[in-house]
Design an enzyme around this catalytic site. Structure first.
Site, PDB file in Angstrom:
ATOM      1  N   HIS A  79       0.843  -1.198   0.000  1.00 27.80           N
ATOM      2  CA  HIS A  79       0.000   0.000   0.000  1.00 27.80           C
ATOM      3  C   HIS A  79       0.877   1.246   0.000  1.00 27.80           C
ATOM      4  O   HIS A  79       1.955   1.261   0.598  1.00 27.80           O
ATOM      5  CB  HIS A  79      -1.008   0.003   1.145  1.00 27.80           C
ATOM      6  CG  HIS A  79      -0.440  -0.124   2.523  1.00 27.80           C
ATOM      7  ND1 HIS A  79       0.044   0.950   3.224  1.00 27.80           N
ATOM      8  CD2 HIS A  79      -0.293  -1.193   3.336  1.00 27.80           C
ATOM      9  CE1 HIS A  79       0.441   0.542   4.418  1.00 27.80           C
ATOM     10  NE2 HIS A  79       0.272  -0.756   4.511  1.00 27.80           N
ATOM     11  N   ASP A  81      -0.057   4.246   1.073  1.00 30.52           N
ATOM     12  CA  ASP A  81      -0.375   5.218   2.125  1.00 30.52           C
ATOM     13  C   ASP A  81       0.229   4.823   3.472  1.00 30.52           C
ATOM     14  O   ASP A  81       0.655   3.680   3.667  1.00 30.52           O
ATOM     15  CB  ASP A  81      -1.896   5.367   2.268  1.00 30.52           C
ATOM     16  CG  ASP A  81      -2.601   4.057   2.591  1.00 30.52           C
ATOM     17  OD1 ASP A  81      -2.134   3.000   2.121  1.00 30.52           O
ATOM     18  OD2 ASP A  81      -3.597   4.074   3.324  1.00 30.52           O
ATOM     19  N   ASP A 111       6.044   0.193   6.839  1.00 29.77           N
ATOM     20  CA  ASP A 111       4.595   0.025   6.612  1.00 29.77           C
ATOM     21  C   ASP A 111       4.095   1.099   5.658  1.00 29.77           C
ATOM     22  O   ASP A 111       3.430   2.027   6.085  1.00 29.77           O
ATOM     23  CB  ASP A 111       3.866   0.068   7.964  1.00 29.77           C
ATOM     24  CG  ASP A 111       2.406  -0.343   7.833  1.00 29.77           C
ATOM     25  OD1 ASP A 111       2.064  -0.959   6.821  1.00 29.77           O
ATOM     26  OD2 ASP A 111       1.616  -0.040   8.745  1.00 29.77           O
ATOM     27  N   GLU A 143      -5.191   1.859   2.176  1.00 31.41           N
ATOM     28  CA  GLU A 143      -5.191   0.622   2.968  1.00 31.41           C
ATOM     29  C   GLU A 143      -5.448   0.920   4.435  1.00 31.41           C
ATOM     30  O   GLU A 143      -6.090   0.147   5.137  1.00 31.41           O
ATOM     31  CB  GLU A 143      -3.846  -0.112   2.806  1.00 31.41           C
ATOM     32  CG  GLU A 143      -3.824  -1.522   3.394  1.00 31.41           C
ATOM     33  CD  GLU A 143      -3.382  -1.607   4.842  1.00 31.41           C
ATOM     34  OE1 GLU A 143      -3.518  -2.682   5.438  1.00 31.41           O
ATOM     35  OE2 GLU A 143      -2.904  -0.605   5.402  1.00 31.41           O
ATOM     36  N   GLU A 144      -4.924   2.053   4.894  1.00 31.15           N
ATOM     37  CA  GLU A 144      -5.013   2.360   6.329  1.00 31.15           C
ATOM     38  C   GLU A 144      -6.396   2.856   6.759  1.00 31.15           C
ATOM     39  O   GLU A 144      -6.632   3.046   7.948  1.00 31.15           O
ATOM     40  CB  GLU A 144      -3.948   3.392   6.711  1.00 31.15           C
ATOM     41  CG  GLU A 144      -2.504   2.950   6.449  1.00 31.15           C
ATOM     42  CD  GLU A 144      -2.016   1.847   7.388  1.00 31.15           C
ATOM     43  OE1 GLU A 144      -2.810   1.346   8.195  1.00 31.15           O
ATOM     44  OE2 GLU A 144      -0.840   1.479   7.285  1.00 31.15           O
ATOM     45  N   GLU A 168       3.744  -6.598   3.733  1.00 34.43           N
ATOM     46  CA  GLU A 168       3.565  -5.974   5.061  1.00 34.43           C
ATOM     47  C   GLU A 168       4.682  -6.462   5.989  1.00 34.43           C
ATOM     48  O   GLU A 168       5.215  -7.559   5.799  1.00 34.43           O
ATOM     49  CB  GLU A 168       2.207  -6.376   5.654  1.00 34.43           C
ATOM     50  CG  GLU A 168       0.995  -5.794   4.946  1.00 34.43           C
ATOM     51  CD  GLU A 168       0.672  -4.365   5.382  1.00 34.43           C
ATOM     52  OE1 GLU A 168       1.447  -3.770   6.161  1.00 34.43           O
ATOM     53  OE2 GLU A 168      -0.355  -3.849   4.911  1.00 34.43           O
ATOM     54  N   HIS A 354       2.987   1.798  12.710  1.00 33.25           N
ATOM     55  CA  HIS A 354       2.063   2.746  13.352  1.00 33.25           C
ATOM     56  C   HIS A 354       2.635   3.310  14.658  1.00 33.25           C
ATOM     57  O   HIS A 354       1.896   3.789  15.504  1.00 33.25           O
ATOM     58  CB  HIS A 354       0.691   2.103  13.646  1.00 33.25           C
ATOM     59  CG  HIS A 354      -0.007   1.574  12.426  1.00 33.25           C
ATOM     60  ND1 HIS A 354      -1.336   1.247  12.409  1.00 33.25           N
ATOM     61  CD2 HIS A 354       0.440   1.322  11.184  1.00 33.25           C
ATOM     62  CE1 HIS A 354      -1.676   0.802  11.208  1.00 33.25           C
ATOM     63  NE2 HIS A 354      -0.601   0.839  10.450  1.00 33.25           N
TER      64      HIS A 354
HETATM   65 ZN    ZN Z   1       0.520  -1.777   6.307  1.00 35.99          ZN
END
Ligand code: ZN
Length: 381
Positions: A79, A81, A111, A143-144, A168, A354
């Site tokens: 992803h 984003d 990520d 995706e997030e 991932e 995150h």
């Molecule tokens: Zn991710």
């Protein structure tokens, strides 16, 4: 083979530099167009043909790059984003790739902008003229938040790779299953009145009490009925997350709201969960007609499992020299696996995703290049 693109670290730096935050808060949410344009240019420089598609009604884009022709092949997916970041907790600039203590810091370092850097680096040293099957690279949007990029991709895609790898951060552990996620807000609207005369009103907390009793029975039912031994918590979970209701001590509570989430294991579909919620609460809903409102929060994500019956699983296990395992977070795999067997495998640890000062430990560099190289040779030569 001569490189046609900048070095690993220069590409890494350039991708980290472009903010691609996805957020439900429109003040924080950003278009990923500049990122997709830059990524497309890198792949175009390696002779990939590029397709970018705008997700309808948004300023977000997916990119599909392809090199080589024929059936099958490999799709490497990530992803584009990132999540938002908290300025107070980051000690480094999230948009400047910082090299320190054998780590690369930056928002999206693992990520998962980093995965694209690895792919570019590996492919720049492969003789792609000798490919017998295609390599596809997919970069998705959102995706997030609602995973609309992956959902949009499978709606319009006609490709049929033999294997999809989502990069991932799994610490290079091979993953073939994860739980899903569905969340609800239940609002009860009663009728207020003076506390001295309970018969004068309808107390929403009391109605919510009977709803919670039913939900706890359902929670137990899910635990007894559905089991999946490969998960550390081997059953679907339900969490009552928050409850709000009432104001003055001498007033009958009129509005009470409960938020909850359920994480289904593979074998329990989102539709089944929705049906179970409806069935378990139906008699209360009927009794208190037009006073109970159930709505879904966020975008639901199905559970996912890539079966061992698929040849792909065995091939990739052999390349990784390890067995598949499971994780407790959600990915785009349940959507992408609609077009081909999908596994999750990528550099960096989920522990850093995150988080403030997100980083890639440099010890992942060599093994990640190695495994991407092996995957391409197994599926595309
Ligand atoms: Zn991710």
């Amino acid at each position: 083979m001569k490189r046609k693109i900048p070095s690993f670290i220069e590409i890494y730096r350039s991708l980290i530099k472009i903010p691609t935050i996805s957020s439900d808060n429109i003040l924080l949410d950003k278009s990923n167009k500049n990122f997709i344009d830059l990524l497309s240019n890198y792949f175009a420089d390696l002779n990939f043909s590029i397709q970018t598609k705008q997700i309808i009604h948004t300023d977000k884009y997916n990119m599909l790059a392809r090199i080589g022709s024929g059936q099958g092949g490999l799709l490497l997916s990530g992803h584009s984003d990132t999540v938002d970041f908290d300025e107070k907790t980051w000690t480094k600039d999230p948009f400047t790739l910082t090299e320190q203590d054998n780590k690369f810091y930056g928002l999206g370092a693992i990520d998962m902008k980093g995965f694209f850097v690895f792919i570019l680096d590996v492919i720049s040293s492969i003789n792609t003229k000798k490919l017998t099957k295609p390599i596809y690279i997919l970069a998705t949007a959102n995706e997030e938040t609602d995973m609309s990029g992956a959902k949009y991709f499978i709606e319009s895609s006609t490709i049929k790779p033999e294997c999809i790898i989502i990069g991932e951060p799994t610490s290079l552990q091979l993953i073939n299953a994860h739980k899903g996620h569905i969340s609800y807000s239940i609002e009860v609207i009663g009728k207020t009145g003076h506390a001295s005369n309970p018969e004068d009103g309808i107390n929403s907390i009391e109605i919510m009490h009977s709803i919670i009793q039913r939900l706890l029975l359902l929670k137990n039912f899910l635990k007894q009925k559905y089991q999946h031994k490969n998960f550390s918590i081997p059953y679907p979970t339900m969490n009552l997350s928050s409850i709000h209701g009432g104001d003055a001590i001498n007033r009958i509570c009129s509005i009470c709201t409960l938020n909850l989430e359920i994480r289904p294991i593979p074998g329990l579909t989102l539709l089944q969960v929705e049906k179970l919620i409806q069935e378990n609460l139906q008699s209360i809903i009927t009794r208190w007609y037009n006073r109970i409102f159930i709505k879904k929060l966020y975008s639901s994500i199905p559970s996912y499992q890539c079966s061992y019956k698929k040849n792909t699983t065995r091939i990739v296990e052999k390349l990784c020299k390890s067995k598949c395992t499971t994780v407790n977070y959600c990915t785009e795999a349940p959507f992408l696996q609609k077009i081909a067997p999908t596994l999750i495998l990528g550099p960096g640890s989920i522990e850093q995703a995150h988080q403030p000062d997100e980083y890639l430990d440099m010890s992942f560099i060599k093994p990640t290049k190695n495994i991407i190289n092996k995957l391409i040779h197994a599926f595309c030569f």
